[in-house]
Write a protein that holds these residues in place. Structure first.
Motif, PDB file in Angstrom:
ATOM      1  N   HIS A 225       0.809  -1.218   0.000  1.00  0.00           N
ATOM      2  CA  HIS A 225       0.000   0.000   0.000  1.00  0.00           C
ATOM      3  C   HIS A 225       0.849   1.278   0.000  1.00  0.00           C
ATOM      4  CE1 HIS A 225      -4.002  -1.849   0.468  1.00  0.00           C
ATOM      5  NE2 HIS A 225      -3.353  -2.792   1.125  1.00  0.00           N
ATOM      6  N   GLY A 226       2.164   1.122  -0.085  1.00  0.00           N
ATOM      7  CA  GLY A 226       3.037   2.286  -0.137  1.00  0.00           C
ATOM      8  C   GLY A 226       3.003   3.135   1.121  1.00  0.00           C
ATOM      9  N   VAL A 227       2.888   2.477   2.282  1.00  0.00           N
ATOM     10  CA  VAL A 227       2.759   3.182   3.556  1.00  0.00           C
ATOM     11  C   VAL A 227       4.125   3.298   4.224  1.00  0.00           C
ATOM     12  CG1 VAL A 227       1.736   3.117   5.862  1.00  0.00           C
ATOM     13  CG2 VAL A 227       0.398   2.378   3.871  1.00  0.00           C
ATOM     14  N   VAL A 228       4.472   4.507   4.655  1.00  0.00           N
ATOM     15  CA  VAL A 228       5.691   4.749   5.428  1.00  0.00           C
ATOM     16  C   VAL A 228       5.275   5.070   6.857  1.00  0.00           C
ATOM     17  CG1 VAL A 228       7.749   6.171   5.705  1.00  0.00           C
ATOM     18  CG2 VAL A 228       6.925   5.587   3.402  1.00  0.00           C
ATOM     19  N   VAL A 229       5.763   4.288   7.819  1.00  0.00           N
ATOM     20  CA  VAL A 229       5.346   4.450   9.209  1.00  0.00           C
ATOM     21  C   VAL A 229       6.245   5.411   9.969  1.00  0.00           C
ATOM     22  CG1 VAL A 229       4.991   3.250  11.406  1.00  0.00           C
ATOM     23  CG2 VAL A 229       4.259   2.192   9.258  1.00  0.00           C
ATOM     24  N   ALA A 230       7.555   5.279   9.802  1.00  0.00           N
ATOM     25  CA  ALA A 230       8.505   6.031  10.629  1.00  0.00           C
ATOM     26  C   ALA A 230       8.690   7.438  10.095  1.00  0.00           C
ATOM     27  CB  ALA A 230       9.841   5.293  10.686  1.00  0.00           C
ATOM     28  N   PRO A 233       9.625  11.374  15.278  1.00  0.00           N
ATOM     29  CA  PRO A 233       9.878  10.558  16.474  1.00  0.00           C
ATOM     30  C   PRO A 233       8.843   9.449  16.620  1.00  0.00           C
ATOM     31  CG  PRO A 233       9.916  12.919  16.984  1.00  0.00           C
ATOM     32  CD  PRO A 233       9.383  12.795  15.594  1.00  0.00           C
ATOM     33  N   MET A 234       9.293   8.309  17.118  1.00  0.00           N
ATOM     34  CA  MET A 234       8.392   7.188  17.377  1.00  0.00           C
ATOM     35  C   MET A 234       8.255   7.015  18.883  1.00  0.00           C
ATOM     36  SD  MET A 234       8.676   3.185  16.180  1.00  0.00           S
ATOM     37  CE  MET A 234       8.252   3.517  14.465  1.00  0.00           C
ATOM     38  N   ASN A 235       7.038   6.917  19.353  1.00  0.00           N
ATOM     39  CA  ASN A 235       6.758   6.721  20.773  1.00  0.00           C
ATOM     40  C   ASN A 235       6.865   5.222  21.074  1.00  0.00           C
ATOM     41  OD1 ASN A 235       5.790   6.651  23.384  1.00  0.00           O
ATOM     42  ND2 ASN A 235       4.069   8.017  22.989  1.00  0.00           N
ATOM     43  N   ARG A 236       8.096   4.778  21.199  1.00  0.00           N
ATOM     44  CA  ARG A 236       8.345   3.333  21.337  1.00  0.00           C
ATOM     45  C   ARG A 236       7.662   2.733  22.570  1.00  0.00           C
ATOM     46  NH1 ARG A 236      12.691   0.534  18.652  1.00  0.00           N
ATOM     47  NH2 ARG A 236      12.799  -1.617  19.394  1.00  0.00           N
ATOM     48  N   PRO A 237       7.749   3.346  23.745  1.00  0.00           N
ATOM     49  CA  PRO A 237       7.076   2.731  24.901  1.00  0.00           C
ATOM     50  C   PRO A 237       5.576   2.556  24.683  1.00  0.00           C
ATOM     51  CG  PRO A 237       8.619   4.415  25.623  1.00  0.00           C
ATOM     52  CD  PRO A 237       8.523   4.544  24.139  1.00  0.00           C
ATOM     53  N   ALA A 238       4.923   3.573  24.112  1.00  0.00           N
ATOM     54  CA  ALA A 238       3.483   3.470  23.875  1.00  0.00           C
ATOM     55  C   ALA A 238       3.179   2.396  22.842  1.00  0.00           C
ATOM     56  CB  ALA A 238       2.925   4.819  23.419  1.00  0.00           C
ATOM     57  N   ARG A 239       3.985   2.312  21.798  1.00  0.00           N
ATOM     58  CA  ARG A 239       3.749   1.292  20.768  1.00  0.00           C
ATOM     59  C   ARG A 239       3.968  -0.120  21.327  1.00  0.00           C
ATOM     60  NH1 ARG A 239       3.754   2.255  15.086  1.00  0.00           N
ATOM     61  NH2 ARG A 239       3.567   4.463  14.561  1.00  0.00           N
ATOM     62  N   ARG A 241       3.439  -1.005  24.442  1.00  0.00           N
ATOM     63  CA  ARG A 241       2.253  -1.287  25.250  1.00  0.00           C
ATOM     64  C   ARG A 241       1.044  -1.584  24.368  1.00  0.00           C
ATOM     65  NH1 ARG A 241       4.444   3.107  28.326  1.00  0.00           N
ATOM     66  NH2 ARG A 241       3.018   4.570  27.292  1.00  0.00           N
ATOM     67  N   ALA A 242       1.052  -1.043  23.142  1.00  0.00           N
ATOM     68  CA  ALA A 242      -0.078  -1.211  22.228  1.00  0.00           C
ATOM     69  C   ALA A 242       0.071  -2.443  21.338  1.00  0.00           C
ATOM     70  CB  ALA A 242      -0.235   0.039  21.368  1.00  0.00           C
ATOM     71  N   GLY A 243       1.005  -3.328  21.650  1.00  0.00           N
ATOM     72  CA  GLY A 243       1.052  -4.615  20.972  1.00  0.00           C
ATOM     73  C   GLY A 243       2.104  -4.780  19.907  1.00  0.00           C
ATOM     74  N   PHE A 244       2.921  -3.759  19.663  1.00  0.00           N
ATOM     75  CA  PHE A 244       4.048  -3.920  18.742  1.00  0.00           C
ATOM     76  C   PHE A 244       5.178  -4.649  19.473  1.00  0.00           C
ATOM     77  CE2 PHE A 244       1.754  -0.520  16.709  1.00  0.00           C
ATOM     78  CZ  PHE A 244       2.012  -0.666  15.352  1.00  0.00           C
ATOM     79  N   SER A 245       5.969  -5.389  18.723  1.00  0.00           N
ATOM     80  CA  SER A 245       7.147  -6.038  19.294  1.00  0.00           C
ATOM     81  C   SER A 245       8.391  -5.194  18.987  1.00  0.00           C
ATOM     82  CB  SER A 245       7.331  -7.436  18.696  1.00  0.00           C
ATOM     83  OG  SER A 245       7.649  -7.341  17.306  1.00  0.00           O
ATOM     84  N   ASP A 246       9.459  -5.424  19.754  1.00  0.00           N
ATOM     85  CA  ASP A 246      10.720  -4.742  19.453  1.00  0.00           C
ATOM     86  C   ASP A 246      11.184  -5.063  18.037  1.00  0.00           C
ATOM     87  OD1 ASP A 246      11.593  -3.186  21.765  1.00  0.00           O
ATOM     88  OD2 ASP A 246      11.658  -5.089  22.827  1.00  0.00           O
ATOM     89  N   GLN A 247      10.989  -6.311  17.620  1.00  0.00           N
ATOM     90  CA  GLN A 247      11.385  -6.717  16.269  1.00  0.00           C
ATOM     91  C   GLN A 247      10.648  -5.885  15.215  1.00  0.00           C
ATOM     92  OE1 GLN A 247      10.464 -10.803  15.360  1.00  0.00           O
ATOM     93  NE2 GLN A 247      11.477 -10.765  13.360  1.00  0.00           N
ATOM     94  N   GLU A 248       9.348  -5.717  15.398  1.00  0.00           N
ATOM     95  CA  GLU A 248       8.575  -4.919  14.449  1.00  0.00           C
ATOM     96  C   GLU A 248       9.044  -3.469  14.414  1.00  0.00           C
ATOM     97  OE1 GLU A 248       4.011  -6.027  13.913  1.00  0.00           O
ATOM     98  OE2 GLU A 248       4.564  -5.793  16.012  1.00  0.00           O
ATOM     99  N   LEU A 249       9.246  -2.887  15.580  1.00  0.00           N
ATOM    100  CA  LEU A 249       9.631  -1.481  15.648  1.00  0.00           C
ATOM    101  C   LEU A 249      11.005  -1.255  15.032  1.00  0.00           C
ATOM    102  CD1 LEU A 249       8.231  -0.440  19.136  1.00  0.00           C
ATOM    103  CD2 LEU A 249       7.176  -0.199  16.893  1.00  0.00           C
ATOM    104  N   ASP A 250      11.917  -2.177  15.282  1.00  0.00           N
ATOM    105  CA  ASP A 250      13.232  -2.065  14.648  1.00  0.00           C
ATOM    106  C   ASP A 250      13.112  -2.128  13.127  1.00  0.00           C
ATOM    107  OD1 ASP A 250      14.436  -1.875  17.117  1.00  0.00           O
ATOM    108  OD2 ASP A 250      15.021  -3.991  17.221  1.00  0.00           O
TER     109      ASP A 250
END
Length: 256
Positions: A225-230, A233-239, A241-250
């Motif tokens: 879908h051509g989506v850019v997430v980053a 700044p990324m609110n890593r602690p909130a993400r 807690r919201a179900g993202f994994s460290d692997q996904e965020l990296d």
């Protein structure tokens, strides 16, 4: 379960009446629609919808600038009411907890919209006074055929961006002395974490059901879908807690 009251709220175009109807819904009314979905949810004639690049950015040092920010967030919350109701009505064959989760999100979004509409009134404005963009609903249309895509690309992308940008809004509003708007945004930020977590949880459920690995599946959907997430700044602690994994965020940071 009966979807008729949920459909009535979905089709209601007046924001105040829509919020009233949503807040009156009970969990047992959370059910998918057993007929074709309407082409569009109910929405008022205003605000005028324009391209995101044409939405004017204003400084928060003035009352008009703060009203513009509140209006933009109110527009997101109004769309989020329809998105949550759409998630209930559109997708059949999921556990009852799925429908109850998204009905609870709709109720939260209705409360958020009411709060912001009241704040707009205090700032001498009203919802619809300023133009807005339709990006949130456009993504809903792109993901209308598949609940897995909807869970991945609406709560886990568009709503998750709110977790990233809202702390910066709060800081700027505090600098401007607008503690009243800050109080509302803090409530919204805390509750949006739960909404994104609900999206993460049902995305993971659908991946397990289809025997898919969530991390590469999410990455593939972003690419498709051509989506850019980053962005910023990324609110890593909130993400997290919201179900993202460290692997996904990296992976998201690397891709961004």
């Amino acid at each position: 379960m009966c979807a008729a009251p949920v459909l009535a709220a979905y089709l209601e175009s007046d924001p105040a009446r829509k919020c009233e109807q949503v807040l009156a819904l009970d969990d047992h009314q959370a059910a998918p629609l057993q007929q074709s979905m309407p082409g569009q949810p109910g929405r008022p004639d205003r605000p005028e919808l324009i391209h995101p690049a044409k939405v004017r950015k204003r400084k928060l040092g003035s009352q008009a600038g703060r009203a513009a920010l509140v209006h933009a967030v109110a527009h997101i919350e109004f769309n989020a009411i329809n998105l949550a109701l759409d998630a209930v009505l559109r997708f059949d064959g999921l556990p009852s907890a799925y429908y109850q989760d998204w009905l609870s999100v709709a109720r939260d979004e209705a409360r958020h919209f009411r709060m912001l509409a009241g704040r707009l009134e205090e700032l001498g404005a009203a919802y619809g006074d300023l133009p807005a963009h339709n990006g949130l609903w456009e993504m809903a249309e792109k993901t209308a055929a598949d609940p897995l895509e909807r869970m991945a690309l609406v709560p886990r992308v568009l709503e998750a961006r709110g977790l990233d940008v809202t702390p910066g809004m709060i800081e700027r509003l505090l600098d401007a002395g607008d503690t009243d708007t800050v109080a509302h945004l803090r409530v919204i930020l805390a509750e949006e974490e739960r909404h994104v977590e609900i999206g993460s949880r049902w995305f993971a459920y659908l991946c397990r059901l289809r025997q898919l690995d969530p991390v590469p599946t999410f990455q593939a959907l972003l690419a498709r879908h051509g989506v850019v997430v980053a962005r910023g700044p990324m609110n890593r602690p909130a993400r997290l807690r919201a179900g993202f994994s460290d692997q996904e965020l990296d992976a998201l940071l690397t891709a961004g």
